[in-house]
Design a protein around this motif. Sequence first.
Motif, PDB file in Angstrom:
ATOM      1  N   VAL A 200     -11.443  -2.963  -5.355  1.00  0.00           N
ATOM      2  CA  VAL A 200     -12.647  -1.982  -7.460  1.00  0.00           C
ATOM      3  C   VAL A 200     -13.726  -2.795  -7.961  1.00  0.00           C
ATOM      4  CG1 VAL A 200     -11.561  -0.413  -8.913  1.00  0.00           C
ATOM      5  CG2 VAL A 200      -9.948  -0.332  -7.205  1.00  0.00           C
TER       6      VAL A 200
ATOM      7  N   ALA B 238      -6.320   6.461   2.306  1.00  0.00           N
ATOM      8  CA  ALA B 238      -8.144   7.608   1.686  1.00  0.00           C
ATOM      9  C   ALA B 238      -8.543   8.114   3.014  1.00  0.00           C
ATOM     10  CB  ALA B 238      -8.914   6.821   0.995  1.00  0.00           C
TER      11      ALA B 238
ATOM     12  N   GLU C  42     -14.514   2.231  -6.178  1.00  0.00           N
ATOM     13  CA  GLU C  42     -13.675   2.022  -4.890  1.00  0.00           C
ATOM     14  C   GLU C  42     -13.848   1.980  -3.659  1.00  0.00           C
ATOM     15  OE1 GLU C  42     -10.413   5.045  -8.666  1.00  0.00           O
ATOM     16  OE2 GLU C  42     -10.253   4.921  -6.101  1.00  0.00           O
ATOM     17  N   THR C  43     -13.994   1.040  -3.130  1.00  0.00           N
ATOM     18  CA  THR C  43     -13.824   1.046  -1.847  1.00  0.00           C
ATOM     19  C   THR C  43     -13.407   0.812  -1.532  1.00  0.00           C
ATOM     20  OG1 THR C  43     -15.274  -0.314  -2.177  1.00  0.00           O
ATOM     21  CG2 THR C  43     -15.252  -0.514   0.072  1.00  0.00           C
ATOM     22  N   HIS C  44     -12.145   1.633  -0.566  1.00  0.00           N
ATOM     23  CA  HIS C  44     -11.534   2.019   0.746  1.00  0.00           C
ATOM     24  C   HIS C  44     -11.655   1.561   2.018  1.00  0.00           C
ATOM     25  CE1 HIS C  44      -9.290   3.406  -2.830  1.00  0.00           C
ATOM     26  NE2 HIS C  44      -9.940   4.196  -3.228  1.00  0.00           N
TER      27      HIS C  44
ATOM     28  N   ARG D  61      -6.182  -2.315   1.423  1.00  0.00           N
ATOM     29  CA  ARG D  61      -7.550  -2.142   1.820  1.00  0.00           C
ATOM     30  C   ARG D  61      -8.398  -1.542   0.931  1.00  0.00           C
ATOM     31  NH1 ARG D  61      -2.929  -0.350   5.234  1.00  0.00           N
ATOM     32  NH2 ARG D  61      -2.440   1.862   3.946  1.00  0.00           N
ATOM     33  N   THR D  62      -8.580  -1.774  -0.708  1.00  0.00           N
ATOM     34  CA  THR D  62      -9.254  -1.108  -1.506  1.00  0.00           C
ATOM     35  C   THR D  62      -9.643  -2.398  -1.934  1.00  0.00           C
ATOM     36  OG1 THR D  62      -7.794   0.640  -1.866  1.00  0.00           O
ATOM     37  CG2 THR D  62      -9.153   0.034  -3.241  1.00  0.00           C
TER      38      THR D  62
ATOM     39  N   SER E 294       1.018  -1.378  -0.254  1.00  0.00           N
ATOM     40  CA  SER E 294      -0.014  -0.065  -0.501  1.00  0.00           C
ATOM     41  C   SER E 294       0.685   1.362   0.191  1.00  0.00           C
ATOM     42  CB  SER E 294      -0.790  -0.105   1.530  1.00  0.00           C
ATOM     43  OG  SER E 294      -0.181   0.390   2.611  1.00  0.00           O
TER      44      SER E 294
ATOM     45  N   GLU F  36     -15.999   5.573  -0.097  1.00  0.00           N
ATOM     46  CA  GLU F  36     -16.063   4.812  -1.419  1.00  0.00           C
ATOM     47  C   GLU F  36     -16.536   6.040  -2.206  1.00  0.00           C
ATOM     48  OE1 GLU F  36     -18.238   1.037  -2.122  1.00  0.00           O
ATOM     49  OE2 GLU F  36     -19.907   2.230  -2.061  1.00  0.00           O
TER      50      GLU F  36
ATOM     51  N   TRP G 181      -5.640  11.670   0.242  1.00  0.00           N
ATOM     52  CA  TRP G 181      -5.003  10.624   0.763  1.00  0.00           C
ATOM     53  C   TRP G 181      -3.706  11.547   1.756  1.00  0.00           C
ATOM     54  CZ3 TRP G 181      -5.353   5.302  -0.745  1.00  0.00           C
ATOM     55  CH2 TRP G 181      -6.440   5.045  -2.225  1.00  0.00           C
TER      56      TRP G 181
ATOM     57  N   THR H 292     -10.416   2.584   5.515  1.00  0.00           N
ATOM     58  CA  THR H 292      -9.356   3.568   6.213  1.00  0.00           C
ATOM     59  C   THR H 292      -9.489   2.873   7.739  1.00  0.00           C
ATOM     60  OG1 THR H 292      -9.137   5.134   5.091  1.00  0.00           O
ATOM     61  CG2 THR H 292      -8.471   5.579   7.191  1.00  0.00           C
TER      62      THR H 292
ATOM     63  N   VAL I  45     -13.176  -5.511   3.043  1.00  0.00           N
ATOM     64  CA  VAL I  45     -12.775  -5.587   1.933  1.00  0.00           C
ATOM     65  C   VAL I  45     -12.737  -7.110   1.977  1.00  0.00           C
ATOM     66  CG1 VAL I  45     -10.644  -6.927   1.312  1.00  0.00           C
ATOM     67  CG2 VAL I  45     -10.848  -4.844   1.855  1.00  0.00           C
TER      68      VAL I  45
END
Length: 338
Positions: free
Chosen positions: A250, A54, A264-266, A247-248, A49, A284, A141, A268, A184
């Motif tokens: 897509v 994010a 995109e799902t991040h 942590r992502t 990463s 997201e 970020w 954090t 995730v």
Amino acid sequence: MSGGTGRGRWTSPLRLRRGPGWAAQQPTWKSARPALIADALKRASARPSGNWFAVGAARDITADGRPAGRTVAGVEVVVWRDGGGALRGGPGVCPHLGAPLKDSRVVCGTLVCHWHGLALDGAPFAGWEPFPAYDDGVLAWVRLDAVGGEEPLDRPVIPLRPASEGAVDAVCTAVGRCEPEDVVANRLDPWHGAWFHPYSFMDLRVVDTPRGGGRGEEDGFAVEVSFRVAGRLVVPVRAVFTAPEPRTVVMHITDGEGVGSVVETHATPLTARADPHPRTAVVEAVVAASDRRGFALARAAAPALRPLIRRAAGRLWRDDLAYAERRWALRSTGRFPG
């Protein structure tokens, strides 16, 4: 399955489907093998990463005199824009007497503490050390090397997106009582879609699963699914879910309406790694594009569309965070299946 284009005769993206009732649809539990999901999660966790996290929508961090604050992995972070509009970041605790810098002011690109006037221009000062910050045009970020513990990267791992001038983007943020891996894992289980979200999906089929150890679409879950618009009106697409970093996740639309669009799902972390009550922010980003002639109107109406996109994403994440929170609750008490 191909979408309409801006050339030739116009075709509607909508289809009329009469799918089976909720209880009559094909069960997916045999295909959603825990080991398959766990292996995909393990491979994602091993990818770099670069210590980037994010923190939210880039457009929400403006040059209007207000900074933005977020706690990331137990670390208070403040971000703002300097006089040239560049994103700046650093610890959210004033080095003088500990004031919360997120509540301070930005004056001509300089962060000025509202307790005693200590000024920070983004360079090291009085024991305050900046964090690398990055604006990718959609998301903001920060890089926390002490938290991530990896080899730093100059920029985040950002998936391929549609060109910004031809796309509409919106960012939704939600918070759950879980760890990033639970978020995730939810996204690496596409089989739950039509069962858990019947208000949004129907006719969902997983048509390909990870090859194991591959990268890109070789290590993704491909699905064919119809997105519900209203009642029996749907938009059918093919999409691939991949995890480019720990942590992502897509979702790329690869066929059907909106080819090239991404979600995109991040995940954090908000709390420190050892916190017994973890909290995770889902950031997201929906970046939608289309080659239809009428999509220019959607771009022009983007400010009005963004709240609608966020509302739809928020409804999904109300349920998906319940999934992630349940997974965490079972994992933390040793009751998780398998």
